[in-house]
Scaffold this motif. Structure first.
Motif, PDB file in Angstrom:
ATOM      1  N   GLY A  79       0.820  -1.207   0.000  1.00 19.38           N
ATOM      2  CA  GLY A  79       0.000   0.000   0.000  1.00 19.38           C
ATOM      3  C   GLY A  79       0.853   1.255   0.000  1.00 19.38           C
ATOM      4  N   HIS A  80       0.230   2.360   0.400  1.00 15.83           N
ATOM      5  CA  HIS A  80       0.855   3.681   0.365  1.00 15.83           C
ATOM      6  C   HIS A  80       1.952   3.846   1.408  1.00 15.83           C
ATOM      7  CE1 HIS A  80      -1.953   5.529  -2.434  1.00 15.83           C
ATOM      8  NE2 HIS A  80      -2.912   4.879  -1.813  1.00 15.83           N
ATOM      9  N   VAL A  81       2.944   4.616   1.033  1.00 15.93           N
ATOM     10  CA  VAL A  81       3.965   5.057   1.978  1.00 15.93           C
ATOM     11  C   VAL A  81       3.452   6.356   2.583  1.00 15.93           C
ATOM     12  CG1 VAL A  81       6.348   5.848   2.247  1.00 15.93           C
ATOM     13  CG2 VAL A  81       5.811   4.016   0.620  1.00 15.93           C
ATOM     14  N   GLU A  82       3.454   6.429   3.909  1.00 14.20           N
ATOM     15  CA  GLU A  82       2.986   7.629   4.587  1.00 14.20           C
ATOM     16  C   GLU A  82       4.122   8.641   4.683  1.00 14.20           C
ATOM     17  OE1 GLU A  82       1.430   6.237   8.315  1.00 14.20           O
ATOM     18  OE2 GLU A  82      -0.220   5.185   7.335  1.00 14.20           O
ATOM     19  N   ARG A  83       3.755   9.902   4.729  1.00 13.06           N
ATOM     20  CA  ARG A  83       4.753  10.979   4.842  1.00 13.06           C
ATOM     21  C   ARG A  83       5.626  10.743   6.081  1.00 13.06           C
ATOM     22  NH1 ARG A  83       5.529  16.064   2.895  1.00 13.06           N
ATOM     23  NH2 ARG A  83       6.534  17.522   4.322  1.00 13.06           N
ATOM     24  N   GLY A  84       6.935  10.820   5.902  1.00 15.76           N
ATOM     25  CA  GLY A  84       7.862  10.642   6.999  1.00 15.76           C
ATOM     26  C   GLY A  84       8.163   9.189   7.347  1.00 15.76           C
ATOM     27  N   GLU A  85       7.648   8.258   6.558  1.00 12.66           N
ATOM     28  CA  GLU A  85       7.827   6.836   6.839  1.00 12.66           C
ATOM     29  C   GLU A  85       8.927   6.261   5.951  1.00 12.66           C
ATOM     30  OE1 GLU A  85       4.713   3.232   7.569  1.00 12.66           O
ATOM     31  OE2 GLU A  85       4.410   4.389   5.730  1.00 12.66           O
ATOM     32  N   TYR A  86       9.840   5.520   6.545  1.00 14.87           N
ATOM     33  CA  TYR A  86      10.854   4.823   5.756  1.00 14.87           C
ATOM     34  C   TYR A  86      10.194   3.703   4.963  1.00 14.87           C
ATOM     35  CZ  TYR A  86      14.565   7.220   8.289  1.00 14.87           C
ATOM     36  OH  TYR A  86      15.402   8.174   8.804  1.00 14.87           O
TER      37      TYR A  86
END
Length: 162
Positions: free
Chosen positions: A67-74
């Motif tokens: 799924g999506h990568v969240e802002r600030g997530e490695y």
């Protein structure tokens, strides 16, 4: 300067130019940019962990968890989170296996797929999926999969060549 020397330039012309530039910047900011996503290619004992998507794009089709990568997530953290949310499993991420794009009228995704292996957890369908299953590698092609899924996994050496 484009508006002429400061003493000679008509104020209105430069103000209008500033307004135009501000509108152009807002228009660029409003444009949709590609969304970044991740997937986990998890092979264990000759079986591939697959999920059937419960949401578009690809509702009802089989794929790998992701799924999506969240802002600030490695990226590695995003892969682990998505697998846990969708399957209940904890994984160890091994490395990037490949990437691809999914384009539609309303979306553009860039997806990075990572090899991983399970380390703990109880398998069960979670968020965004309605089924999760270990599928023997030689049976994957019998599933109705997301577009280019089989071709990509074959090119990456996960699935046997036909």
């Amino acid at each position: 300067p484009p508006c002429g020397p400061l003493r000679q330039r008509p104020r209105r012309a430069c103000v209008n130019r500033s307004v135009h530039e501000a509108r152009s910047l807002r228009a660029m900011a409003d444009q949709q940019t590609p969304s970044l996503g991740v997937g986990a290619v998890i092979v264990d004992g000759g079986r591939l962990l697959m999920v059937r998507r419960a949401k578009d794009p690809g509702r009802g089709l089989w794929s790998v968890p992701g799924g999506h990568v969240e802002r600030g997530e490695y990226l590695g953290d995003a892969v682990r989170r998505e697998v846990r949310e969708e399957t209940g499993l904890d994984i160890e991420v091994e490395g990037l296996i490949g990437f691809f794009e999914v384009l539609g009228d309303e979306y553009h995704y860039v997806i990075l797929d990572f090899m991983a292996h399970p380390v703990a957890g109880d398998l069960g369908a979670g968020t965004d999926v309605d089924e999760v299953e270990w599928v023997p590698l030689d049976q994957v092609t019998r599933r109705e999969c997301t577009p280019r899924f089989v071709e990509l996994l074959t090119a990456w050496g996960v699935l046997p060549k036909p």
